[in-house]
Design an enzyme around this catalytic site. Structure first.
Site, mmCIF file in Angstrom:
data_model
loop_
_atom_site.group_PDB
_atom_site.id
_atom_site.type_symbol
_atom_site.label_atom_id
_atom_site.label_comp_id
_atom_site.label_asym_id
_atom_site.label_seq_id
_atom_site.Cartn_x
_atom_site.Cartn_y
_atom_site.Cartn_z
ATOM 1 N N ALA A 43 0.837 -1.198 0.000
ATOM 2 C CA ALA A 43 0.000 0.000 0.000
ATOM 3 C C ALA A 43 0.870 1.244 0.000
ATOM 4 O O ALA A 43 1.872 1.306 0.715
ATOM 5 C CB ALA A 43 -0.915 0.025 1.218
ATOM 6 N N ASP A 44 0.479 2.201 -0.795
ATOM 7 C CA ASP A 44 1.098 3.515 -0.707
ATOM 8 C C ASP A 44 0.364 4.396 0.290
ATOM 9 O O ASP A 44 0.955 5.288 0.882
ATOM 10 C CB ASP A 44 1.110 4.184 -2.088
ATOM 11 C CG ASP A 44 2.182 3.580 -2.980
ATOM 12 O OD1 ASP A 44 3.303 4.091 -2.966
ATOM 13 O OD2 ASP A 44 1.894 2.582 -3.654
#
Length: 388
Positions: free
Chosen positions: A257-258
């Site tokens: 995940a960013d």
């Protein structure tokens, strides 16, 4: 820990593995200024939310250690550091780890006790605190990744009661391993832990168009570590799930995940959303592996996440080492090839947002979070300090 290192650091010196040259060539760029770090991040020679934050923080430390700050008064020194951090933040604003690192470092320099010190002594104390805080970001990341791996493997074991006769197969997207972090990785770290604990049958990795982080980087890491794995194109996932789920016990899609926002909506490499939809349709668990630094509790939903638009050439051109007639790779020669009509219009978002309803679990270094009765993720118990 994997022998692969995306980042090599000693105080005053930072080297970053140029991931655009992988998998055929290992080349480290020396990064000694914020400008060099900005270019390294923007050009995606380094990528992955944790690694981006680490490189930015350490690059600023290196230039401070080497005397880049000519300001003398305490306020001017802090103002200079702020300007460097603000500049670095613009290199990849979607990656929340970078924003968190910037805020942490700004808070750190403001917390230094400078009363009674000369300007020179105060400056030295501020820079020393900044460098030590940056180095701690690097050290903490590896511990975080190991914990994510352990919690993720444990959750999957609880879901499937895995035995030697029922080992699971998983899929991952983009690159979330040693090359995207300080080591071990997040989503790929869970896969590593599954392998180490004898729970993994096989791993599939997508090529992850348009920048091919899966085929260039994840496939390389899986081969390097001897993990049984197969590369597929992004468009093969649906057919794979339909035709091989039962035969190969495909149990989970595990991604990084960013940015994860308050309700669990998750921004990650473009193509993640479609995998989540396909996984839900086929009854396959969809897991997000993210350090708590990637959780943005100030943003309510994914609709408020800024999505970076990448340059058009990523879709219409491709670079690579030359393949000789005998099949060997000549790393001394590279070519850039047009793979589309160069006049075509291009839409190239770097990320997409997966709604929380398609996510089964979010694995952090502090534990695994699942949805509550209201169908949303709640992180209050995991990190109460962020909700005060």
């Amino acid at each position: 820990m994997s022998a692969l290192e995306a980042i090599k650091y000693s105080r005053g010196k930072l080297e970053v593995l140029d991931q655009l040259r992988l998998p055929h060539e290992h080349h480290y760029d020396e990064v000694s200024t914020s400008e060099e770090a900005f270019d390294c991040i923007k050009a995606m020679r380094v990528r992955g939310a944790p690694a981006i934050a680490i490189v930015a923080a350490l690059a600023a430390s290196v230039e401070l250690h080497n005397g880049s700050c000519t300001a003398t008064g305490t306020e001017d020194v802090i103002k200079y550091i702020d300007s460097r951090l603000d500049y670095l933040y613009e290199s990849r604003p979607t990656a929340v780890d970078l924003g968190n690192a910037v805020r942490l470092l700004k808070k750190t320099v403001r917390g230094v006790k400078t009363e009674g010190l000369t300007d020179a002594e105060a400056k030295e104390a501020i820079i020393k605190a900044f460098i030590e805080a940056s180095e701690e970001i690097l050290a903490k990341d590896l511990k975080t990744n190991k914990s994510i791996g352990a919690f993720g493997a444990k959750w999957l074991q609880e879901q499937y009661k895995i035995t030697d006769d029922s080992k699971i197969t998983v899929m991952t997207h983009c690159n979330t391993g040693s090359l995207a972090t300080s080591g071990h990785g997040t989503a790929l770290g869970i896969i590593r832990t599954l392998r180490d604990e004898g729970l993994l049958r096989h791993a599939y990795c997508t090529e992850t168009r348009p920048y091919n982080q899966g085929s260039r980087l994840t496939a390389f890491e899986l081969v390097h570590e001897g993990i049984p794995a197969t590369l597929v194109t992004d468009s093969m996932a649906a057919a794979l799930f339909r035709l091989r789920k039962a035969e190969e016990n495909i149990a989970a899609v595990i991604v990084g995940a960013d940015r994860v926002v308050r309700n669990g909506d998750t921004a990650n490499k473009i193509g993640t959303y479609q995998l989540a939809v396909l996984a839900k349709h086929h009854g396959i668990k969809f897991m997000v592996a993210a350090p708590t630094t990637s959780i943005d509790v100030d943003t309510e939903t994914g609709d408020d996440i800024e999505i970076e638009q990448r340059k058009r050439e990523e879709l219409t051109q491709i670079s690579g080492a030359v393949v000789n007639a005998d099949g060997s790779i000549d790393t001394s020669k590279s070519v850039r090839v047009a793979i589309a009509d160069q006049r075509i219009g291009v839409w190239n978002p770097g990320f997409d947002v997966t709604p929380h309803e398609y996510i089964d679990a979010i694995v952090t270094e502090k534990g695994t979070v699942v949805k509550g009765e209201d169908g949303k993720f709640h992180f209050e118990d995991l990190m109460p300090e962020r909700f005060q």
